[in-house]
Design an enzyme around this catalytic site. Structure first.
Site, PDB file in Angstrom:
ATOM      1  N   LYS A 131       0.866  -1.188   0.000  1.00 24.28           N
ATOM      2  CA  LYS A 131       0.000   0.000   0.000  1.00 24.28           C
ATOM      3  C   LYS A 131       0.891   1.222   0.000  1.00 24.28           C
ATOM      4  O   LYS A 131       2.021   1.175   0.507  1.00 24.28           O
ATOM      5  CB  LYS A 131      -0.881   0.009   1.258  1.00 24.28           C
ATOM      6  CG  LYS A 131      -2.187   0.751   1.075  1.00 24.28           C
ATOM      7  CD  LYS A 131      -3.177  -0.107   0.306  1.00 24.28           C
ATOM      8  CE  LYS A 131      -4.516   0.509   0.139  1.00 24.28           C
ATOM      9  NZ  LYS A 131      -5.482  -0.438  -0.459  1.00 24.28           N
ATOM     10  N   GLY A 172     -25.002   2.544   0.544  1.00 19.24           N
ATOM     11  CA  GLY A 172     -24.105   3.184  -0.426  1.00 19.24           C
ATOM     12  C   GLY A 172     -24.669   3.051  -1.827  1.00 19.24           C
ATOM     13  O   GLY A 172     -25.546   2.200  -2.107  1.00 19.24           O
ATOM     14  N   GLY A 176     -22.176   3.919  -4.592  1.00 21.02           N
ATOM     15  CA  GLY A 176     -20.995   4.265  -5.376  1.00 21.02           C
ATOM     16  C   GLY A 176     -20.649   3.088  -6.270  1.00 21.02           C
ATOM     17  O   GLY A 176     -21.506   2.259  -6.593  1.00 21.02           O
ATOM     18  N   ASN A 177     -19.374   2.984  -6.633  1.00 22.76           N
ATOM     19  CA  ASN A 177     -18.973   1.935  -7.571  1.00 22.76           C
ATOM     20  C   ASN A 177     -19.392   0.541  -7.104  1.00 22.76           C
ATOM     21  O   ASN A 177     -19.972  -0.227  -7.868  1.00 22.76           O
ATOM     22  CB  ASN A 177     -17.450   2.008  -7.765  1.00 22.76           C
ATOM     23  CG  ASN A 177     -16.948   0.893  -8.655  1.00 22.76           C
ATOM     24  OD1 ASN A 177     -16.385  -0.080  -8.183  1.00 22.76           O
ATOM     25  ND2 ASN A 177     -17.192   0.994  -9.945  1.00 22.76           N
TER      26      ASN A 177
HETATM   27  P1  NAD Z   1     -17.542   5.340  -3.774  1.00 26.91           P
HETATM   28  O1  NAD Z   1     -16.835   6.533  -3.289  1.00 26.91           O
HETATM   29  O2  NAD Z   1     -17.709   5.110  -5.252  1.00 26.91           O
HETATM   30  O3  NAD Z   1     -19.020   5.293  -3.150  1.00 26.91           O
HETATM   31  C1  NAD Z   1     -19.274   5.389  -1.789  1.00 26.91           C
HETATM   32  C2  NAD Z   1     -20.791   5.451  -1.615  1.00 26.91           C
HETATM   33  O4  NAD Z   1     -21.084   5.445  -0.222  1.00 26.91           O
HETATM   34  C3  NAD Z   1     -21.427   6.724  -2.195  1.00 26.91           C
HETATM   35  O5  NAD Z   1     -22.676   6.406  -2.758  1.00 26.91           O
HETATM   36  C4  NAD Z   1     -21.619   7.589  -0.954  1.00 26.91           C
HETATM   37  O6  NAD Z   1     -22.671   8.524  -1.131  1.00 26.91           O
HETATM   38  C5  NAD Z   1     -21.988   6.522   0.043  1.00 26.91           C
HETATM   39  N1  NAD Z   1     -21.866   6.926   1.441  1.00 26.91           N
HETATM   40  C6  NAD Z   1     -20.875   7.638   2.033  1.00 26.91           C
HETATM   41  N2  NAD Z   1     -21.176   7.828   3.334  1.00 26.91           N
HETATM   42  C7  NAD Z   1     -22.366   7.214   3.548  1.00 26.91           C
HETATM   43  C8  NAD Z   1     -23.206   7.067   4.678  1.00 26.91           C
HETATM   44  N3  NAD Z   1     -22.868   7.569   5.866  1.00 26.91           N
HETATM   45  N4  NAD Z   1     -24.359   6.382   4.533  1.00 26.91           N
HETATM   46  C9  NAD Z   1     -24.722   5.874   3.333  1.00 26.91           C
HETATM   47  N5  NAD Z   1     -23.973   5.980   2.234  1.00 26.91           N
HETATM   48  C10 NAD Z   1     -22.805   6.646   2.337  1.00 26.91           C
HETATM   49  O7  NAD Z   1     -16.797   4.104  -3.093  1.00 26.91           O
HETATM   50  P2  NAD Z   1     -16.742   2.602  -3.580  1.00 26.91           P
HETATM   51  O8  NAD Z   1     -15.628   2.446  -4.547  1.00 26.91           O
HETATM   52  O9  NAD Z   1     -18.095   2.126  -3.928  1.00 26.91           O
HETATM   53  O10 NAD Z   1     -16.249   1.893  -2.229  1.00 26.91           O
HETATM   54  C11 NAD Z   1     -17.141   1.586  -1.172  1.00 26.91           C
HETATM   55  C12 NAD Z   1     -16.422   0.696  -0.166  1.00 26.91           C
HETATM   56  O11 NAD Z   1     -15.938  -0.477  -0.817  1.00 26.91           O
HETATM   57  C13 NAD Z   1     -15.205   1.298   0.528  1.00 26.91           C
HETATM   58  O12 NAD Z   1     -15.118   0.737   1.821  1.00 26.91           O
HETATM   59  C14 NAD Z   1     -14.052   0.797  -0.325  1.00 26.91           C
HETATM   60  O13 NAD Z   1     -12.832   0.779   0.396  1.00 26.91           O
HETATM   61  C15 NAD Z   1     -14.535  -0.609  -0.617  1.00 26.91           C
HETATM   62  N6  NAD Z   1     -13.913  -1.241  -1.785  1.00 26.91           N
HETATM   63  C16 NAD Z   1     -14.031  -0.690  -3.031  1.00 26.91           C
HETATM   64  C17 NAD Z   1     -13.468  -1.336  -4.113  1.00 26.91           C
HETATM   65  C18 NAD Z   1     -13.625  -0.804  -5.512  1.00 26.91           C
HETATM   66  O14 NAD Z   1     -13.157  -1.464  -6.437  1.00 26.91           O
HETATM   67  N7  NAD Z   1     -14.304   0.313  -5.728  1.00 26.91           N
HETATM   68  C19 NAD Z   1     -12.745  -2.540  -3.938  1.00 26.91           C
HETATM   69  C20 NAD Z   1     -12.643  -3.073  -2.660  1.00 26.91           C
HETATM   70  C21 NAD Z   1     -13.230  -2.411  -1.588  1.00 26.91           C
END
Ligand code: NAD
Length: 428
Positions: free
Chosen positions: A106, A218, A220-221
């Site tokens: 990391k 959530g 997001g992605n």
């Molecule tokens: P992102 O930034 O695309 O989306 C995050 C989402 O969570 C958004 O919709 C945001 O509005 C929402 N959110 C934030 N605070 C919130 C709350 N208090 N209540 C409800 N919703 C809330 O992030 P992501 O890429 O979707 O990642 C989400 C999680 O998954 C993180 O913990 C990240 O570390 C983990 N993760 C992501 C990936 C990846 O490939 N994107 C891979 C492994 C782990």
């Protein structure tokens, strides 16, 4: 994660507990409970106003026993060396449980990227590579984007590395934009990976996916593609998703009487995962408080936003119907909530197994870069399905054989494989 919760001490405590379960030789445990290499360096950058600002850069390589270290570069104001150490160690377990031939690493820079201009960001990316290029590479350590970093930044870093080594080397870094060495399917990978593991859990629990309902936190992605996958790949229904509203500085849950339509919601969601409330209401969505998702009448809960969301308080609101908690986010369940879920016999798909689809597709990206031949999205997702299914089943097998909870089983599989690689290489 702030210094007050020392993430590295937490990661070491988790490791120590599993090392005891595995009866690991204390000398071997001593090797694995700390990173094998750490880099801390200064990054003096010429700012747009002509001044020079000195940033700090980190890279931690926890283990390369199973292959080159692998893990993202985070730009976050509260980044610390201990956070980076913990995340590097967790990456070792994640790549191992997914059984991809990589280790764990990391990196980070304590900075709020929103405070930098595009040109300052590019200079900072290039400076990080100028400091680290001798110690990263397709056969040494392969970084990727993480919190605060983007595919475009990976493109600049790949370019800087290629210039320094004198040849085009896309495999030095993953998460690059498609067309600039990136892989098709990376956008869907983590969310679909979550769903492949949910599908396998349902087979084990003899649940009918087409009669199942999921509630997600959530949008997001991860949660967008987990919601799409739950409907398109499993034939289930999604009761709700939630998001953080940046204008109101609070979270909301969005549900619909007929089940939510994630593709419609995607069309009214901004790049930060915030859903437009006015447009959602006009389409018949009910908007409730941010915690409402956890109390929904659902078979599967998918926390896919933040850490610590299933905690001692919220766990009490989980409906009797819930049979599976699939951890799309990293660290969504606190140890207290974990005990409560165990007590209720709820099946857990632990984060570093459940969300390993992202790093697995990053691995596919570097494989395609090495071959200089690119797969179709369908090929990528089929290979991902095979990897996630195998990973899930090896953890389930361990859980059944040893009579342990899935999270412990995942650690046992992951640590066991790293130790085996160390033995085969004659390190121990
Ligand atoms: P992102 O930034 O695309 O989306 C995050 C989402 O969570 C958004 O919709 C945001 O509005 C929402 N959110 C934030 N605070 C919130 C709350 N208090 N209540 C409800 N919703 C809330 O992030 P992501 O890429 O979707 O990642 C989400 C999680 O998954 C993180 O913990 C990240 O570390 C983990 N993760 C992501 C990936 C990846 O490939 N994107 C891979 C492994 C782990």
């Amino acid at each position: 994660m702030s210094e007050t919760i020392n993430a590295f001490q937490m990661a070491q405590r988790q490791f120590d507990a599993v090392a005891r379960m595995l009866n690991l030789d204390p000398q071997v445990a001593e090797i694995l409970r700390q990173p094998s290499r750490e880099f801390k360096f200064t990054l003096p950058i010429r700012m747009d106003d002509g001044s020079i600002r000195v940033f700090t850069g980190y890279r931690v390589q926890h283990s390369d026993a199973r292959g080159p270290s692998k893990g993202g570069i985070r730009w976050h104001p509260s980044e610390t060396l201990d956070t980076v150490r913990a995340l590097a160690m967790w990456m070792t377990w994640k790549t191992s449980v997914a059984d991809i031939p990589l280790g764990g690493g990391k990196g980070g820079i304590p900075v709020d990227s929103a405070t930098l201009s595009v040109t300052e960001k590019e200079r900072l990316c290039r400076a990080w590579v100028d400091q680290m290029w001798r110690n990263i590479g397709p056969r040494q350590d392969v970084p990727a984007p993480d919190v605060g970093t983007t595919p475009q930044m990976m493109g600049w870093m790949m370019d800087e590395y290629s210039k320094l080594v004198g040849q085009y080397t896309p495999g030095v870094i993953t998460g690059k934009p498609v067309g600039g060495g990136g892989s098709l399917g990376r956008t869907e990978a983590t969310g679909f990976g979550v769903i492949y593991t949910v599908r396998e859990a349902m087979k084990h629990l003899k649940m009918d996916p087409t009669k199942s309902v999921a509630a997600l936190q959530g949008f997001g992605n991860v949660s967008q593609y987990a919601a799409i996958g739950f409907i398109d790949l499993l034939g289930g229904k999604v009761a709700c998703v939630s998001c953080w509203d940046r204008d109101d500085r609070t979270a909301y849950t969005f549900s619909h009487a007929d089940g939510v339509d994630p593709k419609f919601l995607q069309s009214i969601t901004d790049q930060y995962g915030t859903i437009d409330k006015v447009k959602a209401r006009a389409a018949g969505y009910v908007i409730e408080d941010g915690d409402a998702w956890i109390a929904k009448d659902a078979d599967v809960l998918i926390p896919g936003a933040l850490e610590g969301q299933v905690n001692a308080e919220t766990v009490k609101r989980i409906s009797q119907r819930v049979k599976i908690v699939a951890e799309g986010a990293n660290g969504p369940t606190t140890p207290e909530a974990d005990e409560a879920l165990k007590g209720r016999g709820i099946f857990n798909i632990p984060d570093f197994l459940c969300n390993a689809g992202g790093v697995t597709t990053s691995y596919f990206e570097s494989v395609q870069n090495d071959m200089n031949y690119y797969w179709t999205k369908r090929e990528v997702l089929e290979r991902l399905d095979t990897k996630m299914t195998d990973a899930f089943n090896s953890v389930l097998e361990m859980s059944v054989k040893e009579g342990v909870y899935m999270r412990d089983a995942a650690y046992m599989v992951a640590i066991g494989r790293v130790v085996k690689a160390m033995e085969l290489r004659g390190w121990i």
